[in-house]
Design a protein around this motif. Structure first.
Motif, mmCIF file in Angstrom:
data_model
loop_
_atom_site.group_PDB
_atom_site.id
_atom_site.type_symbol
_atom_site.label_atom_id
_atom_site.label_comp_id
_atom_site.label_asym_id
_atom_site.label_seq_id
_atom_site.Cartn_x
_atom_site.Cartn_y
_atom_site.Cartn_z
ATOM 1 N N ASP A 193 -4.668 -3.272 -6.262
ATOM 2 C CA ASP A 193 -5.464 -2.365 -7.092
ATOM 3 C C ASP A 193 -4.589 -1.643 -8.110
ATOM 4 O OD1 ASP A 193 -7.802 -3.060 -5.784
ATOM 5 O OD2 ASP A 193 -7.700 -1.391 -4.366
ATOM 6 N N LEU A 194 -3.445 -1.158 -7.666
ATOM 7 C CA LEU A 194 -2.513 -0.467 -8.556
ATOM 8 C C LEU A 194 -2.054 -1.397 -9.679
ATOM 9 C CD1 LEU A 194 -0.704 2.002 -9.234
ATOM 10 C CD2 LEU A 194 1.001 1.027 -7.669
ATOM 11 N N ILE A 236 -4.035 -3.102 4.181
ATOM 12 C CA ILE A 236 -4.220 -1.864 3.419
ATOM 13 C C ILE A 236 -3.165 -1.710 2.322
ATOM 14 C CG2 ILE A 236 -4.247 0.668 3.563
ATOM 15 C CD1 ILE A 236 -5.661 0.295 6.313
ATOM 16 N N PRO A 237 -1.871 -1.843 2.625
ATOM 17 C CA PRO A 237 -0.877 -1.744 1.539
ATOM 18 C C PRO A 237 -1.032 -2.848 0.485
ATOM 19 C CG PRO A 237 0.213 -1.588 3.660
ATOM 20 C CD PRO A 237 -1.206 -1.942 3.934
ATOM 21 N N TRP A 268 -1.578 5.313 -10.763
ATOM 22 C CA TRP A 268 -1.062 5.805 -9.488
ATOM 23 C C TRP A 268 -1.983 6.865 -8.891
ATOM 24 C CZ3 TRP A 268 2.320 4.193 -6.047
ATOM 25 C CH2 TRP A 268 2.721 5.080 -5.047
ATOM 26 N N ASN A 272 -3.817 -4.345 -0.449
ATOM 27 C CA ASN A 272 -4.949 -3.980 -1.304
ATOM 28 C C ASN A 272 -4.588 -2.849 -2.250
ATOM 29 O OD1 ASN A 272 -7.566 -5.397 -1.018
ATOM 30 N ND2 ASN A 272 -7.150 -5.059 1.142
ATOM 31 N N PHE A 273 -3.877 -1.858 -1.731
ATOM 32 C CA PHE A 273 -3.456 -0.742 -2.572
ATOM 33 C C PHE A 273 -2.587 -1.241 -3.731
ATOM 34 C CE2 PHE A 273 -0.350 2.485 -3.765
ATOM 35 C CZ PHE A 273 -1.183 3.540 -4.099
ATOM 36 N N CYS A 295 -8.772 1.948 -3.964
ATOM 37 C CA CYS A 295 -8.568 1.124 -2.777
ATOM 38 C C CYS A 295 -9.665 1.379 -1.735
ATOM 39 C CB CYS A 295 -7.186 1.379 -2.187
ATOM 40 S SG CYS A 295 -6.756 0.313 -0.812
ATOM 41 N N SER A 328 -5.305 5.078 -7.633
ATOM 42 C CA SER A 328 -5.240 3.866 -6.799
ATOM 43 C C SER A 328 -5.750 4.057 -5.380
ATOM 44 C CB SER A 328 -3.815 3.325 -6.760
ATOM 45 O OG SER A 328 -3.496 2.743 -7.988
ATOM 46 N N GLY A 329 -5.474 5.184 -4.781
ATOM 47 C CA GLY A 329 -5.956 5.436 -3.421
ATOM 48 C C GLY A 329 -7.469 5.433 -3.350
#
Length: 176
Positions: free
Chosen positions: A47-48, A40-41, A66, A43-44, A73, A69-70
């Motif tokens: 993506d960011l 998860i981090p 920012w 991928n985040f 993701c 991004s969530g």
């Protein structure tokens, strides 16, 4: 377990078999596990990074990246799940057909052992990429902070660079 070849009723069976089940990498990613603490981090951050590099020339590029991004993701995970459903459905559709034994083996252990599996995985990655593009474009459009051209370019970059290419990873590399 009921063994139809035994001939007696299953309560009095003396023999049963339990087979080791090894799951392909594309299915393992969807079971809750400590792997998620890394996945998860990662991928985040990916993506960011892709989004920020795409819009870094904008005055508020990092803030926009920012802020979104969530959502981006989550859209990526949803899109990857859709691609995984194609692989999962293909596996179960062909699972009971003897002619597809080599196909299913390749789908689970090493996609490069069967050209048909490569095609199916490629289709699932393309479908995931299209979903990533459409969902990300929608998210970025709703933010209202980027031009339509930049939204298109950013969503396209995210789709191409964050598609689930790990579906090609042969799980057979990790097992004897």
């Amino acid at each position: 377990f009921f063994n139809p070849y035994y001939g007696g009723d299953f309560m009095n069976q003396k023999e049963f078999r339990v087979y080791n089940m090894i799951l392909p990498i594309w299915l393992l990613l969807w079971f809750p596990s400590p792997l998620w603490l890394l996945l998860i981090p990662a991928n985040f951050l990916l993506d960011l990074l892709v989004m920020w590099l795409s819009i870094r020339k904008e005055e508020n590029g990092f803030a926009v990246a920012w802020k979104n991004s969530g959502k981006i993701c989550i859209a990526g995970f949803v899109s990857d799940f859709i691609g995984m459903l194609i692989l999962f459905g293909t596996y179960f559709w062909s699972g009971n057909v003897e002619a597809f034994e080599k196909f299913n083996y390749a789908l689970v252990f090493n996609p490069f052992k069967h050209a048909g599996v490569v095609v199916v995985i490629l289709i699932s990655i393309i479908v995931s990429g299209i979903c990533i593009y459409k969902l990300d474009k929608r998210i970025l459009r709703k933010s209202g902070e980027l031009s339509e051209e930049l939204i298109h370019k950013t969503a396209l970059r995210l789709a191409i660079l964050t598609a689930p290419y790990l579906y090609f990873l042969p799980v057979g590399w990790f097992y004897n």
